[in-house]
Design a protein around this motif. Structure first.
Motif, mmCIF file in Angstrom:
data_model
loop_
_atom_site.group_PDB
_atom_site.id
_atom_site.type_symbol
_atom_site.label_atom_id
_atom_site.label_comp_id
_atom_site.label_asym_id
_atom_site.label_seq_id
_atom_site.Cartn_x
_atom_site.Cartn_y
_atom_site.Cartn_z
ATOM 1 N N GLY A 14 -22.697 -8.885 30.585
ATOM 2 C CA GLY A 14 -22.339 -10.017 29.762
ATOM 3 C C GLY A 14 -22.807 -9.905 28.327
ATOM 4 N N ASP A 15 -23.972 -9.282 28.102
ATOM 5 C CA ASP A 15 -24.464 -9.111 26.732
ATOM 6 C C ASP A 15 -23.494 -8.262 25.909
ATOM 7 O OD1 ASP A 15 -26.703 -10.624 27.224
ATOM 8 O OD2 ASP A 15 -28.001 -8.894 27.665
ATOM 9 N N GLN A 16 -23.028 -7.170 26.510
ATOM 10 C CA GLN A 16 -22.051 -6.334 25.807
ATOM 11 C C GLN A 16 -20.764 -7.110 25.549
ATOM 12 O OE1 GLN A 16 -21.245 -2.534 27.589
ATOM 13 N NE2 GLN A 16 -23.363 -1.815 27.438
ATOM 14 N N ALA A 17 -20.334 -7.899 26.527
ATOM 15 C CA ALA A 17 -19.099 -8.665 26.352
ATOM 16 C C ALA A 17 -19.220 -9.648 25.192
ATOM 17 C CB ALA A 17 -18.752 -9.407 27.647
ATOM 18 N N ARG A 18 -20.332 -10.343 25.109
ATOM 19 C CA ARG A 18 -20.511 -11.315 24.025
ATOM 20 C C ARG A 18 -20.536 -10.619 22.656
ATOM 21 N NH1 ARG A 18 -23.574 -13.602 28.152
ATOM 22 N NH2 ARG A 18 -25.464 -12.455 27.552
ATOM 23 N N THR A 19 -21.199 -9.474 22.589
ATOM 24 C CA THR A 19 -21.230 -8.724 21.334
ATOM 25 C C THR A 19 -19.838 -8.237 20.961
ATOM 26 O OG1 THR A 19 -23.512 -7.983 21.674
ATOM 27 C CG2 THR A 19 -22.140 -6.651 20.207
ATOM 28 N N ASN A 20 -19.127 -7.695 21.935
ATOM 29 C CA ASN A 20 -17.807 -7.115 21.662
ATOM 30 C C ASN A 20 -16.726 -8.154 21.441
ATOM 31 O OD1 ASN A 20 -17.561 -3.863 22.161
ATOM 32 N ND2 ASN A 20 -19.348 -4.751 23.199
ATOM 33 N N ALA A 21 -16.934 -9.389 21.894
ATOM 34 C CA ALA A 21 -15.969 -10.448 21.579
ATOM 35 C C ALA A 21 -15.867 -10.615 20.070
ATOM 36 C CB ALA A 21 -16.385 -11.755 22.243
ATOM 37 N N ASP A 22 -16.996 -10.504 19.394
ATOM 38 C CA ASP A 22 -17.000 -10.633 17.933
ATOM 39 C C ASP A 22 -16.431 -9.393 17.257
ATOM 40 O OD1 ASP A 22 -18.171 -13.157 18.112
ATOM 41 O OD2 ASP A 22 -20.210 -12.341 18.057
ATOM 42 N N THR A 23 -16.950 -8.222 17.645
ATOM 43 C CA THR A 23 -16.520 -7.012 16.946
ATOM 44 C C THR A 23 -15.047 -6.695 17.218
ATOM 45 O OG1 THR A 23 -17.399 -5.684 18.783
ATOM 46 C CG2 THR A 23 -18.814 -5.987 16.872
ATOM 47 N N ARG A 24 -14.598 -6.880 18.440
ATOM 48 C CA ARG A 24 -13.186 -6.575 18.753
ATOM 49 C C ARG A 24 -12.248 -7.551 18.044
ATOM 50 N NH1 ARG A 24 -13.282 -1.577 21.742
ATOM 51 N NH2 ARG A 24 -15.364 -1.539 22.619
ATOM 52 N N SER A 25 -12.679 -8.803 17.905
ATOM 53 C CA SER A 25 -11.867 -9.775 17.186
ATOM 54 C C SER A 25 -11.721 -9.382 15.723
ATOM 55 C CB SER A 25 -12.495 -11.166 17.295
ATOM 56 O OG SER A 25 -11.766 -12.109 16.545
ATOM 57 N N VAL A 26 -12.819 -8.926 15.114
ATOM 58 C CA VAL A 26 -12.765 -8.466 13.718
ATOM 59 C C VAL A 26 -11.818 -7.283 13.584
ATOM 60 C CG1 VAL A 26 -14.108 -7.383 11.876
ATOM 61 C CG2 VAL A 26 -15.056 -9.326 13.125
#
Length: 355
Positions: free
Chosen positions: A288-300
């Motif tokens: 889940g930690d990776q998912a939360r981080t990647n939600a931001d970076t992938r959106s950018v």
């Protein structure tokens, strides 16, 4: 004596009816909480790395297509042309073969419920579910009439029909995946492959396999799509990699990723056409930690330049939301008019899916 025979026949019929009812009940219990896509992927071979899904019944509804087994090849082709224009058919392995399927095989996108094309390094198989009221005995008759060699066992009980020698004579432009066919009347399935052994193994293990957790997670996050492409982690990281771009685009991509922040390898990837016209991307991660981080970076990354694809992603779609739920990031996209988001972004390079 006649009375005893009548009683015996009635007992046999009663047992058969009870068995049929039990099969229906088991099927209902098994599928009650699963989407059609999840139901379909439960039939996929355990070694599946890439799944291509088309919900033909839903596509027909979306396009207002009134088709059945008596529809002409021309009507089927017109339906497929409309589906292409809406970017709903690119995941099918049967589009090119559909007019001949309609005329010579007894099943096609005009009558199928759904199609799942499963691929791995070991082999490939097309799995088609037909409506419950379809008589696969009629499909068997069509196969025999077309010159396929029937299996030695019950022709609708999973044996492999061999059409490897006659396929070119049956019709032009038929996919090699139709060389071998198996019919499963209990599950209302037609299965095809270009490899007889792989098809037999798939039938023998039908429903026994399970997807890797990364693939299963992104399938669950995809909801009830009309069509979808689903990859396991290693395949996604290879097929969508920026290494498919030229050197200058790779350098630009490196800079964009560095600016966006941390990205982690995906454990699964799915891109799907949703009811209503939106496209959903689901990305699986280790935790889940990776998912939360990647939600931001992938959106950018999905909101900026698209090196390797040309222009910006915003030329193709807008990002409506980017959310993390458990180990999965979901990007909901609204395509711009005339764009082909699913078919264009199911192969690389795709920056926002980089590993």
């Amino acid at each position: 004596m006649r009375r005893r025979l009548t009683v015996a026949v009635l007992v046999v019929l009663a047992v058969a009816l009870v068995a049929a009812a039990a099969l229906v009940a088991v099927r209902w219990w098994r599928d009650r909480d699963r989407t059609a896509l999840e139901q379909a992927t439960s039939y996929a071979p355990a070694d599946a790395q890439r799944l291509s899904w088309t919900d033909w019944a839903a596509v027909r509804d979306a396009l207002g297509a009134d088709l059945d087994g008596s529809s002409s090849a021309g009507q089927v082709q017109s339906f497929l042309d409309d589906g292409f224009d809406r970017d709903l058919t690119s995941t099918s392995a049967l589009v090119q073969s559909a007019p001949v399927l309609q005329e010579r095989f007894g099943f096609s996108p005009a009558t199928a419920q759904w199609e799942l094309f499963s691929q791995s390094e070991q082999g490939a198989v097309v799995i088609v579910q037909m409506p419950d009221d379809t008589d696969l005995g009629d499909v068997a008759d069509e196969l025999e009439h077309s010159g396929f060699t029937p299996p030695g066992s019950d022709p609708t009980a999973g044996g492999v029909w061999d059409g490897s020698d006659v396929l070119p004579q049956v019709g032009a432009n038929l996919t090699p995946e139709l060389q071998y066919v198996a019919l499963d009347a209990d599950e209302h399935l037609v299965l095809t492959s270009d490899n007889a052994g792989y098809l037999r193994d798939t039938v023998d293990q039908l429903g026994d396999g399970s997807l890797p957790s990364g693939m299963a997670d992104v399938v669950a996050a995809s909801g009830e799509p009309l069509s979808a492409a689903v990859y396991d982690g290693p395949y996604a990281c290879s097929a969508l990699a920026m290494s498919h771009a030229d050197r200058s685009d790779q350098q630009e991509a490196d800079q964009l990723v560095a600016q966006a922040g941390e990205v982690n390898p995906v454990t699964g990837f799915a891109i799907s056409a949703q009811p209503g016209g939106d496209v959903r991307v689901a990305l699986g991660f280790e935790n889940g930690d990776q998912a939360r981080t990647n939600a931001d970076t992938r959106s950018v990354l999905a909101s900026g330049p698209a090196p390797g694809q040309g222009g910006d992603f915003t030329d193709r779609f807008s990002v409506d939301s980017a959310t993390a739920d458990g180990d999965v990031v979901t990007l909901d996209l609204t395509p711009t008019e005339g764009s082909y988001v699913l078919s264009d972004l199911s192969s690389g390079p795709v920056l926002f899916a980089t590993c």
